[in-house]
Design a protein around this motif. Structure first.
Motif, PDB file in Angstrom:
ATOM      1  N   ASP A  33       0.082 -34.530  91.842  1.00  0.00           N
ATOM      2  CA  ASP A  33      -0.047 -35.847  90.804  1.00  0.00           C
ATOM      3  C   ASP A  33      -1.375 -35.684  89.952  1.00  0.00           C
ATOM      4  OD1 ASP A  33       1.866 -37.162  92.510  1.00  0.00           O
ATOM      5  OD2 ASP A  33       0.467 -37.986  93.900  1.00  0.00           O
ATOM      6  N   GLN A  34      -1.308 -36.709  89.116  1.00  0.00           N
ATOM      7  CA  GLN A  34      -2.289 -36.836  88.169  1.00  0.00           C
ATOM      8  C   GLN A  34      -3.863 -36.526  88.635  1.00  0.00           C
ATOM      9  OE1 GLN A  34      -1.755 -36.295  85.056  1.00  0.00           O
ATOM     10  NE2 GLN A  34      -3.754 -36.570  84.090  1.00  0.00           N
ATOM     11  N   GLU A  35      -3.879 -37.341  89.875  1.00  0.00           N
ATOM     12  CA  GLU A  35      -5.242 -37.491  90.534  1.00  0.00           C
ATOM     13  C   GLU A  35      -5.829 -36.052  90.443  1.00  0.00           C
ATOM     14  OE1 GLU A  35      -2.782 -39.426  91.242  1.00  0.00           O
ATOM     15  OE2 GLU A  35      -3.664 -41.495  91.734  1.00  0.00           O
ATOM     16  N   THR A  36      -5.093 -35.354  91.340  1.00  0.00           N
ATOM     17  CA  THR A  36      -5.549 -33.813  91.440  1.00  0.00           C
ATOM     18  C   THR A  36      -5.616 -32.972  90.236  1.00  0.00           C
ATOM     19  OG1 THR A  36      -4.190 -33.906  93.766  1.00  0.00           O
ATOM     20  CG2 THR A  36      -4.809 -31.804  92.789  1.00  0.00           C
ATOM     21  N   LYS A  37      -4.765 -33.304  89.509  1.00  0.00           N
ATOM     22  CA  LYS A  37      -4.969 -32.476  88.031  1.00  0.00           C
ATOM     23  C   LYS A  37      -6.465 -33.043  87.377  1.00  0.00           C
ATOM     24  CE  LYS A  37      -1.744 -31.791  84.273  1.00  0.00           C
ATOM     25  NZ  LYS A  37      -0.944 -31.186  84.802  1.00  0.00           N
ATOM     26  N   GLU A  38      -6.775 -34.176  87.446  1.00  0.00           N
ATOM     27  CA  GLU A  38      -8.034 -34.782  86.862  1.00  0.00           C
ATOM     28  C   GLU A  38      -9.243 -34.178  87.926  1.00  0.00           C
ATOM     29  OE1 GLU A  38      -7.392 -38.882  86.636  1.00  0.00           O
ATOM     30  OE2 GLU A  38      -5.933 -38.643  84.891  1.00  0.00           O
ATOM     31  N   LEU A  39      -8.981 -34.375  89.162  1.00  0.00           N
ATOM     32  CA  LEU A  39     -10.092 -33.692  90.059  1.00  0.00           C
ATOM     33  C   LEU A  39     -10.383 -32.309  89.733  1.00  0.00           C
ATOM     34  CD1 LEU A  39     -11.795 -34.066  92.673  1.00  0.00           C
ATOM     35  CD2 LEU A  39      -9.697 -33.481  93.919  1.00  0.00           C
TER      36      LEU A  39
END
Lengths: 381, 381
Positions: A33-39
């Protein structure tokens, strides 16, 4: 004994800072997900300074040994000739990994407790110019030795394209590492030492020179294939489901290091080493290593007139304080104090003062407070 | 939108129970200390029922793929002939691992969304009697298919000493697995699916028949060498520093499963599957799999008249609810709902009712509440 207190003074796993603990308790997210990408986007730039590199730092879910094995299987193949510098149990592990993969392995053994010299390696490589890679341990956890990897790198790279591969597991994050400037080809570390995280992540940074070798290496590998990690990291992703909760923690660790300042982190580790060494010198208890060979992250003590393991037992029982014993032939003959990661000069004073009580209980007639005082003086100097 | 709420309905990683989160926040301990020994002693017996085995379950720090690769490199070597049953992206991963290690790989491909039949495998093995191992996926995460591994095991073992190796990553702990009774030789799972933990551990149980093969297999391996894990586990230890915080969590997961009762855990997963399927049937939205092939842990939906990814986008935006999309050639053509691990019938009702709103927003004129009602009826039946 006070319930629910554990004083962990082994050279890893090391204690977890409360804010890192809280960060790891964030609700789970999808690894695609986008959250992991941003992390990962937030983590990537802040990891580089710890390795002293402009390269991206690859993250493998696994023990530190998974990182060491990745360094082997990606760079060499059966029949290739390598030199493994063995200054303790973890140099020995590199040799064992190479042996498992039928790599033609030269061992350069150094007495446990001593550091290797770059001159010795230079000579060795002159004698065996067909060596393709040199494997070394930065901080040898089993002895508390910090090997002079900057000088060894120089010695190695006077020889054509030999790769220089360094196990930095028990020091990266606590000891200055300038991978690019020093010309180290691969630098590996784990999450559970100076990186202030639980075990479960291995980090591995790779030079341009090493990537060329990796791309052409025919040794089979899949989970530990560094190309997969690099190609995914370019897209802020990982090839396999990563240990997400440790990534949450990692982001907070990097924030803590940034807040303290990397130079200050290194200075704190230097100070803790000096305090620890001064204390045992004052107590007239022999240290395993010389000042020159000593690591800022772990100190090994080799008592002459009391049982190392008896002292460890007493401190565990009376204070829930855990120190490490010796490994392999040093079992029972030394004890080791970890002072890395989430550890302060105040923690070192606590450790020393508690050890002084333990020494009395172990039958040694040391003057109470003498070691503590020496450590305090180092702090105030 | 309510801040700080994330509804994670992908087929892993799955949400973490609060008490497991708290267990993982225990202070770090030494991986060679008595505390870790005792932790492993408590964990070992309680892991076995989840695999339906009397064998010890080995614990590797790594992604699920590390477990799959361990199953390959420990049992076969270059030139050995194997059959990989490919019913989706994770069967394909087994094939890719075998290919990376120059294993002579027969692929038996099944249309994505369908289960393999044991008759087909029986026939295949009659045609190629030199196959040494058969690799299968229990729950194929990419399609929501549960393959009939019990029947396949029977088909495989009518043939001499062929090993039957099963990827149970997205179902063990949520779906009945009777490794010993069904005669499965290796059963692998990961921590982040029905096991209610963050990613970072792979579990692997091995039959006596497989241990014999493993002991004689000359394929080089080190970090993933199962003999090392077995020999250390016998002494309540691990060969390499384990992901200690996940072991803390694992102990609590096993307690939760014991409290609910394993049969009840399986029944809950069956119920959640039936509720989910009934809802989409009532909404007249096609499911990817037949009832017979459906997995209790994940449901794939293949909409005919709206965009799967548009629905996912809406639910993420409006409700922070995350569903998974399709993989490989099913990308954009399906969406997948995870209902495993820390997930209840109430959570399924929430998911369905929220999807109904999303469908309206996506332009589909479905009757609100119709899917929810169907799921409620299944619950009350």
């Amino acid at each position: 004994m006070l319930s629910d207190q554990q004083i962990l003074r082994i050279p890893g796993p090391s204690p977890i800072p409360p804010s890192v603990q809280r960060a790891m308790s964030q609700p789970m997210i999808g690894h695609r997900d986008q959250e992991t990408k941003e992390l990962l986007q937030r983590i990537k730039p802040d990891l580089k300074p710890l390795f002293g590199t402009e390269q991206e730092v690859n993250i493998i879910t696994g023990s530190g040994t998974a990182g060491l094995e990745a360094a082997v299987v990606n760079t060499v193949k059966p029949g290739d000739e390598v030199l493994v510098i063995v200054t303790g149990a973890f140099g020995d592990r590199f040799a064992k990994i190479c042996a498992a993969y039928q790599i033609k392995t030269h061992r350069y053994d150094v007495n446990w407790g001593e550091a290797v010299t770059s001159d010795a390696i230079k000579e060795y490589l002159e004698k065996y110019p067909s060596i393709k890679a040199v494997f070394a341990t930065f901080c040898e956890t089993s002895t508390g030795v910090l090997n002079p990897v900057q000088e060894i790198a120089e010695a190695v790279h006077t020889h054509s394209n030999t790769l220089f591969i360094v196990d930095g597991v028990s020091c990266v994050g606590g000891v200055e590492a300038k991978m690019d400037e020093w010309d180290i080809d691969i630098l590996v570390t784990g999450s559970q030492k100076a990186m202030m995280l639980p075990p479960g992540l291995a980090f591995i940074a790779v030079s341009e020179r090493a990537w060329k070798v990796i791309e052409n290496n025919t040794q089979p590998r899949f989970y530990l294939d560094l190309k997969k990690y690099r190609d995914n990291l370019d897209k802020d992703s990982t090839p396999f489901t990563p240990a997400v909760s440790l990534l949450f923690g990692l982001e907070q660790v990097l924030r803590l290091i940034e807040q303290e300042g990397l130079e200050q982190v290194y200075a704190r580790h230097q100070l803790m080493m000096k305090m620890t060494r001064a204390a045992f010198n004052a107590l007239d208890i022999p240290l395993l290593t010389t000042d020159k060979a000593a690591s800022p992250t772990v100190t090994a003590i080799k008592p002459a007139d009391f049982q190392a393991d008896e002292l460890r037992r007493i401190l565990k029982e009376d204070f829930s304080l855990t120190m490490a014993g010796g490994q392999q032939h040093l079992k029972g003959r030394i004890f080791r104090i970890g002072h890395m990661g989430y550890c302060s000069p105040a923690d070192v004073l606590q450790t020393i003062s508690v050890i002084e009580i333990g020494l009395r209980k172990a039958g040694k007639t040391t003057e109470l407070g003498k070691g503590t005082q020496a450590a305090q003086e180092v702090y105030l100097r």
